[in-house]
Design a protein around this motif. Structure first.
Motif, PDB file in Angstrom:
ATOM      1  N   ALA A 221       0.827  -1.204   0.000  1.00  0.00           N
ATOM      2  CA  ALA A 221       0.000   0.000   0.000  1.00  0.00           C
ATOM      3  C   ALA A 221       0.863   1.257   0.000  1.00  0.00           C
ATOM      4  CB  ALA A 221      -0.928  -0.007   1.219  1.00  0.00           C
ATOM      5  N   CYS A 222       1.954   1.218   0.718  1.00  0.00           N
ATOM      6  CA  CYS A 222       2.869   2.359   0.783  1.00  0.00           C
ATOM      7  C   CYS A 222       3.520   2.610  -0.575  1.00  0.00           C
ATOM      8  CB  CYS A 222       3.934   2.105   1.844  1.00  0.00           C
ATOM      9  SG  CYS A 222       4.956   3.525   2.206  1.00  0.00           S
ATOM     10  N   ALA A 223       3.916   1.542  -1.253  1.00  0.00           N
ATOM     11  CA  ALA A 223       4.512   1.678  -2.591  1.00  0.00           C
ATOM     12  C   ALA A 223       3.512   2.292  -3.562  1.00  0.00           C
ATOM     13  CB  ALA A 223       4.987   0.321  -3.092  1.00  0.00           C
ATOM     14  N   GLU A 224       2.265   1.901  -3.438  1.00  0.00           N
ATOM     15  CA  GLU A 224       1.235   2.442  -4.321  1.00  0.00           C
ATOM     16  C   GLU A 224       1.003   3.926  -4.046  1.00  0.00           C
ATOM     17  OE1 GLU A 224      -1.731  -1.167  -5.473  1.00  0.00           O
ATOM     18  OE2 GLU A 224      -1.771  -0.559  -3.359  1.00  0.00           O
ATOM     19  N   ARG A 225       1.123   4.335  -2.781  1.00  0.00           N
ATOM     20  CA  ARG A 225       0.959   5.754  -2.453  1.00  0.00           C
ATOM     21  C   ARG A 225       2.068   6.609  -3.042  1.00  0.00           C
ATOM     22  NH1 ARG A 225      -0.837   3.715   2.613  1.00  0.00           N
ATOM     23  NH2 ARG A 225       1.244   3.971   3.512  1.00  0.00           N
ATOM     24  N   LEU A 226       3.199   5.987  -3.336  1.00  0.00           N
ATOM     25  CA  LEU A 226       4.285   6.718  -3.992  1.00  0.00           C
ATOM     26  C   LEU A 226       3.997   6.952  -5.469  1.00  0.00           C
ATOM     27  CD1 LEU A 226       7.520   5.060  -2.535  1.00  0.00           C
ATOM     28  CD2 LEU A 226       6.441   7.209  -1.832  1.00  0.00           C
ATOM     29  N   GLY A 227       2.935   6.356  -5.966  1.00  0.00           N
ATOM     30  CA  GLY A 227       2.598   6.496  -7.372  1.00  0.00           C
ATOM     31  C   GLY A 227       3.144   5.385  -8.237  1.00  0.00           C
ATOM     32  N   GLU A 248       5.937   7.790   8.949  1.00  0.00           N
ATOM     33  CA  GLU A 248       6.524   9.049   9.409  1.00  0.00           C
ATOM     34  C   GLU A 248       7.896   9.287   8.786  1.00  0.00           C
ATOM     35  OE1 GLU A 248       3.363   7.688  11.888  1.00  0.00           O
ATOM     36  OE2 GLU A 248       5.252   6.682  11.360  1.00  0.00           O
ATOM     37  N   LYS A 249       8.718   8.238   8.715  1.00  0.00           N
ATOM     38  CA  LYS A 249      10.050   8.386   8.133  1.00  0.00           C
ATOM     39  C   LYS A 249       9.964   8.671   6.640  1.00  0.00           C
ATOM     40  CE  LYS A 249      12.805   5.731  11.410  1.00  0.00           C
ATOM     41  NZ  LYS A 249      13.767   4.598  11.594  1.00  0.00           N
ATOM     42  N   ILE A 250       9.038   8.015   5.962  1.00  0.00           N
ATOM     43  CA  ILE A 250       8.875   8.253   4.530  1.00  0.00           C
ATOM     44  C   ILE A 250       8.403   9.681   4.278  1.00  0.00           C
ATOM     45  CG2 ILE A 250       7.545   7.604   2.484  1.00  0.00           C
ATOM     46  CD1 ILE A 250       7.526   4.746   3.543  1.00  0.00           C
ATOM     47  N   ALA A 251       7.432  10.125   5.065  1.00  0.00           N
ATOM     48  CA  ALA A 251       6.919  11.488   4.900  1.00  0.00           C
ATOM     49  C   ALA A 251       8.013  12.516   5.170  1.00  0.00           C
ATOM     50  CB  ALA A 251       5.737  11.715   5.840  1.00  0.00           C
ATOM     51  N   ALA A 252       8.844  12.268   6.184  1.00  0.00           N
ATOM     52  CA  ALA A 252       9.925  13.201   6.505  1.00  0.00           C
ATOM     53  C   ALA A 252      10.958  13.250   5.387  1.00  0.00           C
ATOM     54  CB  ALA A 252      10.588  12.798   7.819  1.00  0.00           C
ATOM     55  N   VAL A 268       8.064  15.964  -6.921  1.00  0.00           N
ATOM     56  CA  VAL A 268       8.588  14.905  -6.061  1.00  0.00           C
ATOM     57  C   VAL A 268       7.867  13.590  -6.348  1.00  0.00           C
ATOM     58  CG1 VAL A 268       7.060  15.215  -4.063  1.00  0.00           C
ATOM     59  CG2 VAL A 268       9.389  14.406  -3.712  1.00  0.00           C
ATOM     60  N   SER A 269       6.586  13.655  -6.701  1.00  0.00           N
ATOM     61  CA  SER A 269       5.845  12.440  -7.055  1.00  0.00           C
ATOM     62  C   SER A 269       6.400  11.832  -8.339  1.00  0.00           C
ATOM     63  CB  SER A 269       4.361  12.763  -7.230  1.00  0.00           C
ATOM     64  OG  SER A 269       3.787  13.173  -6.010  1.00  0.00           O
ATOM     65  N   ILE A 270       6.728  12.667  -9.291  1.00  0.00           N
ATOM     66  CA  ILE A 270       7.319  12.185 -10.544  1.00  0.00           C
ATOM     67  C   ILE A 270       8.649  11.490 -10.256  1.00  0.00           C
ATOM     68  CG2 ILE A 270       8.376  12.909 -12.717  1.00  0.00           C
ATOM     69  CD1 ILE A 270       6.237  15.128 -12.861  1.00  0.00           C
ATOM     70  N   ALA A 271       9.477  12.135  -9.445  1.00  0.00           N
ATOM     71  CA  ALA A 271      10.802  11.578  -9.142  1.00  0.00           C
ATOM     72  C   ALA A 271      10.687  10.228  -8.450  1.00  0.00           C
ATOM     73  CB  ALA A 271      11.590  12.554  -8.276  1.00  0.00           C
ATOM     74  N   VAL A 277      14.002   4.318  -5.293  1.00  0.00           N
ATOM     75  CA  VAL A 277      15.158   3.973  -4.479  1.00  0.00           C
ATOM     76  C   VAL A 277      15.817   5.203  -3.869  1.00  0.00           C
ATOM     77  CG1 VAL A 277      16.848   4.075  -6.371  1.00  0.00           C
ATOM     78  CG2 VAL A 277      17.239   2.537  -4.436  1.00  0.00           C
ATOM     79  N   VAL A 278      15.523   6.418  -4.396  1.00  0.00           N
ATOM     80  CA  VAL A 278      16.136   7.617  -3.820  1.00  0.00           C
ATOM     81  C   VAL A 278      15.703   7.812  -2.369  1.00  0.00           C
ATOM     82  CG1 VAL A 278      16.384   8.763  -6.057  1.00  0.00           C
ATOM     83  CG2 VAL A 278      14.314   9.136  -4.703  1.00  0.00           C
ATOM     84  N   LEU A 279      14.595   7.189  -1.975  1.00  0.00           N
ATOM     85  CA  LEU A 279      14.173   7.261  -0.574  1.00  0.00           C
ATOM     86  C   LEU A 279      15.215   6.655   0.361  1.00  0.00           C
ATOM     87  CD1 LEU A 279      10.364   6.348  -0.568  1.00  0.00           C
ATOM     88  CD2 LEU A 279      11.389   8.502   0.161  1.00  0.00           C
ATOM     89  N   ARG A 280      16.022   5.764  -0.153  1.00  0.00           N
ATOM     90  CA  ARG A 280      17.028   5.078   0.663  1.00  0.00           C
ATOM     91  C   ARG A 280      18.340   5.858   0.726  1.00  0.00           C
ATOM     92  NH1 ARG A 280      15.556   1.013   4.195  1.00  0.00           N
ATOM     93  NH2 ARG A 280      13.779  -0.104   3.336  1.00  0.00           N
ATOM     94  N   ARG A 281      18.457   6.929  -0.028  1.00  0.00           N
ATOM     95  CA  ARG A 281      19.687   7.713   0.003  1.00  0.00           C
ATOM     96  C   ARG A 281      19.712   8.570   1.269  1.00  0.00           C
ATOM     97  NH1 ARG A 281      20.527   4.369  -3.188  1.00  0.00           N
ATOM     98  NH2 ARG A 281      21.462   4.555  -5.244  1.00  0.00           N
ATOM     99  N   SER A 282      20.895   8.726   1.834  1.00  0.00           N
ATOM    100  CA  SER A 282      21.026   9.510   3.058  1.00  0.00           C
ATOM    101  C   SER A 282      20.751  10.981   2.792  1.00  0.00           C
ATOM    102  CB  SER A 282      22.435   9.352   3.632  1.00  0.00           C
ATOM    103  OG  SER A 282      23.384   9.985   2.779  1.00  0.00           O
TER     104      SER A 282
END
Length: 382
Positions: A221-227, A248-252, A268-271, A277-282
């Motif tokens: 469900a979270c992946a789908e919310r990312l588009g 919370e961490k994803i939103a931040a 940001v939705s397009i990206a 995977v950019v969510l995993r970048r520091s």
């Protein structure tokens, strides 16, 4: 240690065939020479672990707590001989014992041999079984490992793929196959992931198959919310990006990216839909990459949002060195202006060198040397 191990192997020779029939092994073990230790009552477990098994003293101290009931080296000797016959080197056997000290208490003929027979029946070679033993820990002593591998091997496509997952821990072999693993796999398949996709997902996120099935549904469900919709090419990557991250961490992180790259909600939705995977970048990587791409290279935020792969590359190992090389060539009239930085940054290293470095070594004799140094981070930012 080597002489003692050689003595053990001489008295407990294991056949070279890939299977170990229990009856044959039982006859071999019953025909062993007298115990190496002349006084079993003086058997010191910690010294045995160091001198015979090859453990370090700290490893032996930790392992000996689980073997304090041993009064004789007879059973450990038989296990070491069995491991040697299986093809484990001294170092591999030591690693296996350090990981699962109670392995030395197992019965070679009644516990280990049947497991090896079953795994051989699944098509695993002796080297593969030896490697599995070093990865599986205490699960190798359970016959249930045979039925689990019978299910997992076809899913992962090869023993090598499965071993890559087990490197991060043996939890896949410890988990309940019927209540946890199979339901998770069935749900992921319903979401459009094939066996190959699931295997690729598990290599970096090995716990995904052993977590609570309800949590896997939350990840989807979270992946789908990312588009990123189910069945899309990026869906596996989106699951990998959000795995075990709270809302919370994803939103931040999303808010941080918007501010750092000066993106709108739409950008940001397009990206994220193109490169979740950019969510995993520091945050440090995102900040430094943003400063470089926007302030130094001069790329527009909207340009980056539509090409988020740029954010995934190493700043020091790829982006800066290529930018400096192309900038030098352009300023010295060796390249035309208006080159696409997206193309420049995303091409393979071999193609970049062939296209932008090799053709200009006569006009710029030192460019190859300086570019290689820049890739190693040895040149200042100039």
């Amino acid at each position: 240690m080597l002489r003692l191990r050689s003595s053990i192997l001489t008295h407990l020779a294991i056949p070279s065939s890939s299977a170990y029939p229990c009856s044959s092994l039982r006859r071999l073990l019953s025909a062993t020479a007298p115990p190496i230790s002349p006084n079993p009552s003086s058997f010191a477990v910690e010294d045995y672990l160091v001198g015979t098994c090859g453990l370090t003293r700290p490893q032996a101290l930790k392992a000996s707590a689980k073997l304090s009931h041993l009064r004789s080296p007879a059973k450990p000797d038989a296990v070491l001989a069995f491991l040697a016959g299986l093809g484990l080197s001294g170092a591999d056997a030591a690693a296996a014992v350090a990981k699962d000290p109670r392995l030395l208490c197992a019965k070679a003929d009644k516990t280990l041999a049947p497991v090896v027979d079953g795994l051989t029946g699944l098509g695993l070679s002796r080297p593969e079984i030896a490697r599995l033993l070093s990865l599986a820990g205490s699960e190798f002593r359970c016959r249930s490992i045979i039925s689990k591998l019978q299910y997992l091997l076809p899913l992962f496509g090869s023993s090598e793929n499965l071993f890559r997952v087990l490197k991060s821990g043996s939890h896949l072999l410890c988990s309940d196959l019927e209540r946890v693993v199979k339901p998770n796999i069935a749900f992921l398949q319903e979401c459009g992931l094939g066996a190959c996709d699931i295997a690729k997902l598990c290599i970096p996120v090995s716990r995904v198959l052993v977590t609570n099935p309800e949590h896997v549904r939350m990840m989807v469900a979270c992946a789908e919310r990312l588009g990123v919709p189910r069945g899309s090419r990026m869906f596996r990557h989106a699951l990998q990006a959000v795995a075990f991250l709270s809302k919370e961490k994803i939103a931040a992180k999303v808010e941080f990216m918007k501010n750092t790259f000066r993106w709108s909600d739409a950008e940001v939705s397009i990206a994220l839909s193109k490169a979740p995977v950019v969510l995993r970048r520091s945050k440090e990587h995102l900040q430094r990459t943003s400063n470089f791409l926007i302030s130094e290279v001069g790329l527009e935020p909207a340009y980056i949002a539509r090409r988020p792969a740029l954010i995934t590359y190493s700043l020091e190992g790829r982006l800066r060195p290529r930018h400096y090389a192309v900038k030098f060539l352009t300023e010295n009239g060796l390249l035309d202006h208006g080159r696409s930085y997206y193309v420049i940054f995303t091409m393979t290293e071999k193609v970049f060198v062939e296209k932008y470095i090799c053709p200009h070594q006569e006009a710029a004799p030192h460019i190859a040397k300086y570019y290689a140094a820049a890739c190693r981070g040895e040149l200042p930012a100039r």
